[in-house]
Design an enzyme around this catalytic site. Structure first.
Site, mmCIF file in Angstrom:
data_model
loop_
_atom_site.group_PDB
_atom_site.id
_atom_site.type_symbol
_atom_site.label_atom_id
_atom_site.label_comp_id
_atom_site.label_asym_id
_atom_site.label_seq_id
_atom_site.Cartn_x
_atom_site.Cartn_y
_atom_site.Cartn_z
ATOM 1 N N THR A 49 0.855 -1.182 0.000
ATOM 2 C CA THR A 49 0.000 0.000 0.000
ATOM 3 C C THR A 49 0.895 1.237 0.000
ATOM 4 O O THR A 49 2.118 1.130 -0.026
ATOM 5 C CB THR A 49 -0.905 0.029 1.249
ATOM 6 N N CYS A 50 0.276 2.411 0.055
ATOM 7 C CA CYS A 50 1.078 3.634 0.051
ATOM 8 C C CYS A 50 1.905 3.775 1.325
ATOM 9 O O CYS A 50 2.929 4.461 1.339
ATOM 10 C CB CYS A 50 0.190 4.862 -0.129
ATOM 11 N N ARG A 52 2.854 0.941 3.443
ATOM 12 C CA ARG A 52 3.595 -0.238 3.876
ATOM 13 C C ARG A 52 3.735 -1.255 2.752
ATOM 14 O O ARG A 52 2.885 -1.349 1.859
ATOM 15 C CB ARG A 52 2.927 -0.901 5.086
ATOM 16 N N SER A 107 -1.746 1.631 11.610
ATOM 17 C CA SER A 107 -1.880 2.555 10.487
ATOM 18 C C SER A 107 -1.472 3.970 10.866
ATOM 19 O O SER A 107 -1.458 4.339 12.047
ATOM 20 C CB SER A 107 -3.330 2.572 9.987
ATOM 21 N N GLU A 112 -8.091 3.281 10.743
ATOM 22 C CA GLU A 112 -8.613 3.487 9.384
ATOM 23 C C GLU A 112 -9.064 2.150 8.790
ATOM 24 O O GLU A 112 -8.407 1.124 8.971
ATOM 25 C CB GLU A 112 -7.574 4.180 8.507
ATOM 26 N N PRO A 113 -10.209 2.145 8.106
ATOM 27 C CA PRO A 113 -10.799 0.887 7.641
ATOM 28 C C PRO A 113 -10.235 0.356 6.332
ATOM 29 O O PRO A 113 -10.414 -0.821 6.024
ATOM 30 C CB PRO A 113 -12.279 1.251 7.474
ATOM 31 N N GLY A 187 -7.398 9.886 -10.117
ATOM 32 C CA GLY A 187 -7.584 8.506 -9.685
ATOM 33 C C GLY A 187 -9.060 8.261 -9.444
ATOM 34 O O GLY A 187 -9.858 9.209 -9.385
ATOM 35 N N ILE A 192 -9.601 7.832 -3.365
ATOM 36 C CA ILE A 192 -10.148 9.026 -4.026
ATOM 37 C C ILE A 192 -11.659 9.100 -3.839
ATOM 38 O O ILE A 192 -12.222 10.198 -3.683
ATOM 39 C CB ILE A 192 -9.770 9.027 -5.525
#
Length: 424
Positions: A49-50, A52, A107, A112-113, A187, A192
């Site tokens: 992910t952005c 990790r 996180s 955060e979900p 995006g 987004i």
């Protein structure tokens, strides 16, 4: 077998390192196949992910160095780059880390979900590409169950806050009259979409969604009452945007310094607020050098996010308690499964003794021997054979003062109920 979790995240590595270690969607399946082909790696899953990049493996030994070396080779990075930023966990600590990640406790934005959905995608990719075996399959399923429990039984998910929310919150503090601002979103993924919904709730005036595939942009635009454009139309739309928030999976930057300079001239140098949530980055870092541009990366959102972390501290403590209970349950089940092979071999040994005694008894009956004597002989033979090995080993343990073995044998071999009946 050893469970290994290895990776880097926003706490251990800068965005420059994270974007070098990130896997693009097109790379993931091939990377997973390479990882699983390493000697000693039996199961594997990849999360990117952005914030990790993490690898989850079941190995014959600890194997963290081999996996770390592979990660460096895959991304053509020198070993020291990763050595300074990487962390690894083994067995119970690896399971605890995965559960904390799934629950949003590790996180940047506490609770955060989105990370749970991203983990489920990583799990599905590994499953579809033969990366999972029984160990990771059970761990992921148990992890998802614990994460669901955390979200339903604590306040960790109340008033959902994410990187998307943090970006919008920062923008709303910078613009005095947020209702007159126009935003360009680049995006059309989940992040987004969240940004768009938060902007609408904050009262943004104009909203435009740009995406590589116009159809996806139009779908999101319809949901949030926005205009849809393709990436090729960004240069024209940029001049009208006060706020630009970008989050794509593009391997190359989408906004360059020249394009933004041109837009600023058309805007007569009215300021532009930009947030680049993507890893690798969608906006060239040189854009931040322009006088009328305020460029933020995901790392710059930390102050907004820290306030959220304080608000959720109580819920986090409750979540940690649930995760600890989940770890204990997982470890218990793992130990029970670990005894399965021993139990199977013990039963096979007993069955072999039974079959041999039965064969001899049937032969004696076939020769016409007295059935009562045959049964008595059979019962004595079975008793002696079943007890002979353990009796010898108990005597050896006693002679060697192995009180641990004697204590375990007392628990395993002596039935308290039977002893009570005998004394009665």
């Amino acid at each position: 077998m050893t469970l290994l979790a290895l990776g880097i995240n926003h706490k251990t590595a800068t965005i420059e390192v994270r974007e070098q270690v990130a896997f693009t969607p097109a790379e993931l399946a091939g990377a997973l196949a390479e990882l699983k082909s390493l000697p000693g790696v039996n199961e594997a899953a990849v999360l990117s992910t952005c914030n990790r990049t993490e690898l989850y493996c079941v190995t014959d030994s600890q194997g963290e160095r081999e996996v770390l070396d592979w990660l460096g080779r895959f991304h053509a990075l020198p070993p020291e780059t990763l050595m300074q930023s990487a962390y690894h966990y083994l067995d119970g600590e690896a399971a605890r880390h995965l559960m904390r990640v799934a629950a949003g406790l590790d996180s940047m934005v506490l609770g955060e979900p989105q990370i749970l959905g991203q983990l489920k995608e990583a799990y599905q990719l590994a499953r579809d590409n033969a990366g999972l075996g029984g160990e990771l399959e059970r761990l992921f399923q148990h992890t998802f169950s614990v994460a669901k429990q955390v979200r339903s039984e604590t306040g960790i998910g109340e008033n959902p806050v994410s990187v998307a929310y943090a970006a919008v919150s920062l923008a709303s503090h910078i613009f005095d009259d947020f209702g007159r601002a126009r935003a360009l979103l680049i995006g059309a993924g989940e992040t987004i979409e969240l940004v768009a919904r938060h902007l609408r709730e904050a009262g943004i005036r104009g909203l435009t969604v740009a995406n590589r595939t116009r159809e996806r942009a139009e779908l999101l635009a319809h949901e949030v009452d926005a205009e849809a454009i393709s990436l090729g139309e960004i240069p024209q739309a940029l001049a009208h945007a006060d706020i630009i928030i970008s989050s794509t999976a593009s391997p190359l930057p989408i906004l360059g310094k020249g394009m933004v300079e041109s837009a600023l001239k058309k805007r007569r140098h009215r300021p532009m607020f930009m947030v680049d949530i993507a890893v690798p980055r969608d906006i060239e870092s040189q854009v931040g050098e322009l006088d009328d541009v305020f460029l933020y990366s995901v790392d710059d959102l930390q102050e907004v996010i820290e306030e959220n972390r304080k608000q959720r501290a109580v819920a986090a403590a409750q979540a940690e308690s649930l995760i600890e209970h989940g770890i204990q349950h997982w470890q218990h089940e793992r130990r029970v499964r670990g005894a399965g092979d021993l139990i199977r071999r013990y039963r096979e040994q007993g069955e072999a003794l039974r079959e041999e005694a039965e064969r001899q008894a049937l032969a004696q009956l076939a020769r016409g021997e007295d059935p009562e004597k045959v049964l008595q002989r059979l019962s004595r033979q079975l008793t002696n054979k079943l007890l002979h090995g353990p009796t010898l080993r108990l005597r050896e343990a006693s002679g060697e003062a192995r009180h641990d073995i004697l204590k375990a044998a007392d628990t395993l071999l002596i039935d308290p109920a039977a002893s009570t009946q005998d004394s009665a």
